[in-house]
Design a protein around this motif. Structure first.
Motif, PDB file in Angstrom:
ATOM      1  N   LYS A 174       0.838  -1.204   0.000  1.00 61.79           N
ATOM      2  CA  LYS A 174       0.000   0.000   0.000  1.00 61.79           C
ATOM      3  C   LYS A 174       0.872   1.253   0.000  1.00 61.79           C
ATOM      4  CE  LYS A 174      -3.839   2.221   2.331  1.00 61.79           C
ATOM      5  NZ  LYS A 174      -4.747   2.237   3.469  1.00 61.79           N
ATOM      6  N   ASN A 175       1.918   1.261   0.824  1.00 59.71           N
ATOM      7  CA  ASN A 175       2.828   2.409   0.895  1.00 59.71           C
ATOM      8  C   ASN A 175       3.528   2.663  -0.432  1.00 59.71           C
ATOM      9  OD1 ASN A 175       2.139   2.706   3.571  1.00 59.71           O
ATOM     10  ND2 ASN A 175       4.072   1.909   4.377  1.00 59.71           N
ATOM     11  N   GLN A 176       3.800   1.602  -1.187  1.00 51.22           N
ATOM     12  CA  GLN A 176       4.475   1.723  -2.478  1.00 51.22           C
ATOM     13  C   GLN A 176       3.481   1.907  -3.631  1.00 51.22           C
ATOM     14  OE1 GLN A 176       7.878   1.804  -3.320  1.00 51.22           O
ATOM     15  NE2 GLN A 176       7.965   2.268  -1.149  1.00 51.22           N
ATOM     16  N   GLU A 177       2.209   2.096  -3.285  1.00 48.61           N
ATOM     17  CA  GLU A 177       1.139   2.328  -4.261  1.00 48.61           C
ATOM     18  C   GLU A 177       1.058   1.209  -5.300  1.00 48.61           C
ATOM     19  OE1 GLU A 177       1.741   6.275  -5.769  1.00 48.61           O
ATOM     20  OE2 GLU A 177       1.348   7.195  -3.829  1.00 48.61           O
ATOM     21  N   GLN A 178       1.162  -0.021  -4.819  1.00 49.32           N
ATOM     22  CA  GLN A 178       1.033  -1.200  -5.668  1.00 49.32           C
ATOM     23  C   GLN A 178      -0.420  -1.679  -5.630  1.00 49.32           C
ATOM     24  OE1 GLN A 178       3.549  -2.655  -7.570  1.00 49.32           O
ATOM     25  NE2 GLN A 178       4.692  -0.839  -6.994  1.00 49.32           N
ATOM     26  N   PRO A 179      -0.836  -2.466  -6.634  1.00 48.78           N
ATOM     27  CA  PRO A 179      -2.209  -2.984  -6.625  1.00 48.78           C
ATOM     28  C   PRO A 179      -2.479  -3.834  -5.378  1.00 48.78           C
ATOM     29  CG  PRO A 179      -1.116  -3.456  -8.722  1.00 48.78           C
ATOM     30  CD  PRO A 179      -0.085  -2.889  -7.815  1.00 48.78           C
ATOM     31  N   ALA A 180      -3.694  -3.786  -4.908  1.00 55.49           N
ATOM     32  CA  ALA A 180      -4.081  -4.578  -3.737  1.00 55.49           C
ATOM     33  C   ALA A 180      -4.241  -6.038  -4.150  1.00 55.49           C
ATOM     34  CB  ALA A 180      -5.382  -4.049  -3.157  1.00 55.49           C
ATOM     35  N   ILE A 181      -3.490  -6.899  -3.488  1.00 59.63           N
ATOM     36  CA  ILE A 181      -3.586  -8.340  -3.744  1.00 59.63           C
ATOM     37  C   ILE A 181      -3.887  -9.069  -2.431  1.00 59.63           C
ATOM     38  CG2 ILE A 181      -2.184  -8.380  -5.850  1.00 59.63           C
ATOM     39  CD1 ILE A 181       0.219  -9.217  -4.094  1.00 59.63           C
ATOM     40  N   ASP A 182      -4.641  -8.395  -1.575  1.00 58.30           N
ATOM     41  CA  ASP A 182      -4.935  -8.913  -0.235  1.00 58.30           C
ATOM     42  C   ASP A 182      -5.555 -10.307  -0.250  1.00 58.30           C
ATOM     43  OD1 ASP A 182      -4.009  -6.444   0.471  1.00 58.30           O
ATOM     44  OD2 ASP A 182      -5.889  -5.734   1.344  1.00 58.30           O
ATOM     45  N   GLU A 183      -6.364 -10.615  -1.278  1.00 59.67           N
ATOM     46  CA  GLU A 183      -7.060 -11.903  -1.310  1.00 59.67           C
ATOM     47  C   GLU A 183      -6.107 -13.089  -1.441  1.00 59.67           C
ATOM     48  OE1 GLU A 183      -6.612 -10.474  -5.497  1.00 59.67           O
ATOM     49  OE2 GLU A 183      -7.360  -9.541  -3.669  1.00 59.67           O
ATOM     50  N   ILE A 184      -4.888 -12.873  -1.956  1.00 60.73           N
ATOM     51  CA  ILE A 184      -3.933 -13.990  -2.060  1.00 60.73           C
ATOM     52  C   ILE A 184      -2.907 -13.981  -0.925  1.00 60.73           C
ATOM     53  CG2 ILE A 184      -4.223 -14.240  -4.552  1.00 60.73           C
ATOM     54  CD1 ILE A 184      -1.517 -12.840  -4.925  1.00 60.73           C
ATOM     55  N   LEU A 185      -2.927 -12.941  -0.110  1.00 57.12           N
ATOM     56  CA  LEU A 185      -1.977 -12.855   1.000  1.00 57.12           C
ATOM     57  C   LEU A 185      -2.599 -13.474   2.249  1.00 57.12           C
ATOM     58  CD1 LEU A 185      -0.535  -9.265   0.466  1.00 57.12           C
ATOM     59  CD2 LEU A 185       0.241 -11.439  -0.472  1.00 57.12           C
ATOM     60  N   VAL A 186      -2.903 -14.758   2.137  1.00 57.17           N
ATOM     61  CA  VAL A 186      -3.550 -15.493   3.216  1.00 57.17           C
ATOM     62  C   VAL A 186      -2.773 -16.792   3.435  1.00 57.17           C
ATOM     63  CG1 VAL A 186      -5.691 -16.618   3.950  1.00 57.17           C
ATOM     64  CG2 VAL A 186      -5.786 -14.544   2.555  1.00 57.17           C
ATOM     65  N   GLY A 187      -2.530 -17.120   4.692  1.00 55.78           N
ATOM     66  CA  GLY A 187      -1.848 -18.369   5.013  1.00 55.78           C
ATOM     67  C   GLY A 187      -0.344 -18.250   4.848  1.00 55.78           C
ATOM     68  N   PRO A 188       0.333 -19.387   4.828  1.00 52.94           N
ATOM     69  CA  PRO A 188       1.794 -19.368   4.712  1.00 52.94           C
ATOM     70  C   PRO A 188       2.227 -19.093   3.264  1.00 52.94           C
ATOM     71  CG  PRO A 188       1.019 -21.628   4.848  1.00 52.94           C
ATOM     72  CD  PRO A 188      -0.187 -20.748   5.000  1.00 52.94           C
ATOM     73  N   VAL A 189       2.580 -17.863   2.983  1.00 50.74           N
ATOM     74  CA  VAL A 189       3.007 -17.511   1.631  1.00 50.74           C
ATOM     75  C   VAL A 189       4.425 -16.961   1.659  1.00 50.74           C
ATOM     76  CG1 VAL A 189       0.674 -17.053   0.781  1.00 50.74           C
ATOM     77  CG2 VAL A 189       2.019 -15.174   1.703  1.00 50.74           C
ATOM     78  N   ALA A 190       5.098 -17.149   0.524  1.00 47.69           N
ATOM     79  CA  ALA A 190       6.437 -16.584   0.329  1.00 47.69           C
ATOM     80  C   ALA A 190       6.344 -15.621  -0.844  1.00 47.69           C
ATOM     81  CB  ALA A 190       7.447 -17.690   0.039  1.00 47.69           C
ATOM     82  N   TYR A 191       7.247 -14.670  -0.854  1.00 49.58           N
ATOM     83  CA  TYR A 191       7.266 -13.636  -1.880  1.00 49.58           C
ATOM     84  C   TYR A 191       8.501 -13.832  -2.744  1.00 49.58           C
ATOM     85  CZ  TYR A 191       3.814 -11.744   1.280  1.00 49.58           C
ATOM     86  OH  TYR A 191       2.711 -11.596   2.068  1.00 49.58           O
ATOM     87  N   VAL A 192       8.289 -14.000  -4.055  1.00 50.23           N
ATOM     88  CA  VAL A 192       9.400 -14.185  -4.984  1.00 50.23           C
ATOM     89  C   VAL A 192       9.574 -12.887  -5.762  1.00 50.23           C
ATOM     90  CG1 VAL A 192      10.277 -15.508  -6.933  1.00 50.23           C
ATOM     91  CG2 VAL A 192       8.963 -16.662  -5.143  1.00 50.23           C
ATOM     92  N   PHE A 193      10.601 -12.131  -5.397  1.00 49.26           N
ATOM     93  CA  PHE A 193      10.908 -10.863  -6.051  1.00 49.26           C
ATOM     94  C   PHE A 193      11.843 -11.134  -7.220  1.00 49.26           C
ATOM     95  CE2 PHE A 193       9.952  -9.830  -1.653  1.00 49.26           C
ATOM     96  CZ  PHE A 193       9.101  -8.748  -1.775  1.00 49.26           C
TER      97      PHE A 193
END
Length: 174
Positions: A64-83
């Motif tokens: 949100k701070n970086q003004e990126q699209p909201a993807i809250d619906e997939i940020l649930v449970g044990p997730v990892a972020y691949v940059f």
């Protein structure tokens, strides 16, 4: 007080990663063994990508701070972020292939690519695209083929002209 500062530092770290990278894929890693996670991280590193685990609520704040699209619906449970640093194709290919190899233990949930939210299906479609290097190779091959065809045509015109002049001179000599 220390816990709050830790969270502020983590949000700043995530924001920094978002800012420095071209995009991020979100994966559910539940069920990955330590060895599988190490193998996946190694493959991603070789492709210019990095897998990190962060608390979802901190990631939501950073996005949100970086003004990126909201993807809250997939940020649930044990997730990892691949940059990934520049292009999404290699990272997406590794995730897709690893998911198949690990028999569904790793699930791609979606992410953000070029400032747009992408679904799991779109990430799979990105994985099927040729890489930037493959595309450049194909373009170079096409250019080389055109150059060869032009050279053959130019050479054909000059040799045809030379034959015509030779025939005319033979006729005049006779």
């Amino acid at each position: 007080m220390a816990v709050k500062q830790y969270k502020i530092d983590k949000v700043a770290e995530i924001e920094n990663r978002i800012e420095k990278n071209a995009g991020v894929f979100v994966v559910n890693y539940k069920g990955l063994t330590v060895k599988q996670a190490q193998d996946l991280r190694h493959q991603l590193r070789e492709a210019g990508a990095e897998m990190k685990v962060y608390k979802n609520n901190l990631a939501k704040i950073a996005l949100k701070n970086q003004e990126q699209p909201a993807i809250d619906e997939i940020l649930v449970g044990p997730v990892a972020y691949v940059f990934y640093e520049t292009e999404p194709v290699e990272a997406a290919k590794i995730l897709k292939n690893f998911s198949v190899k690990a028999k569904g233990v790793l699930e791609v949930k979606g992410g953000i690519s070029d400032g747009q939210a992408v679904t799991a299906e779109q990430v799979k479609a990105i994985a099927d695209l040729p890489s930037k290097d493959q595309l450049l190779g194909q373009i170079a091959g096409l250019i080389n083929g055109f150059a060869r065809d032009i050279a053959v045509c130019v050479n054909g015109v000059s040799s045809g002209l030379a034959r015509s002049i030779s025939q005319v001179s033979e006729q005049k000599a006779a």
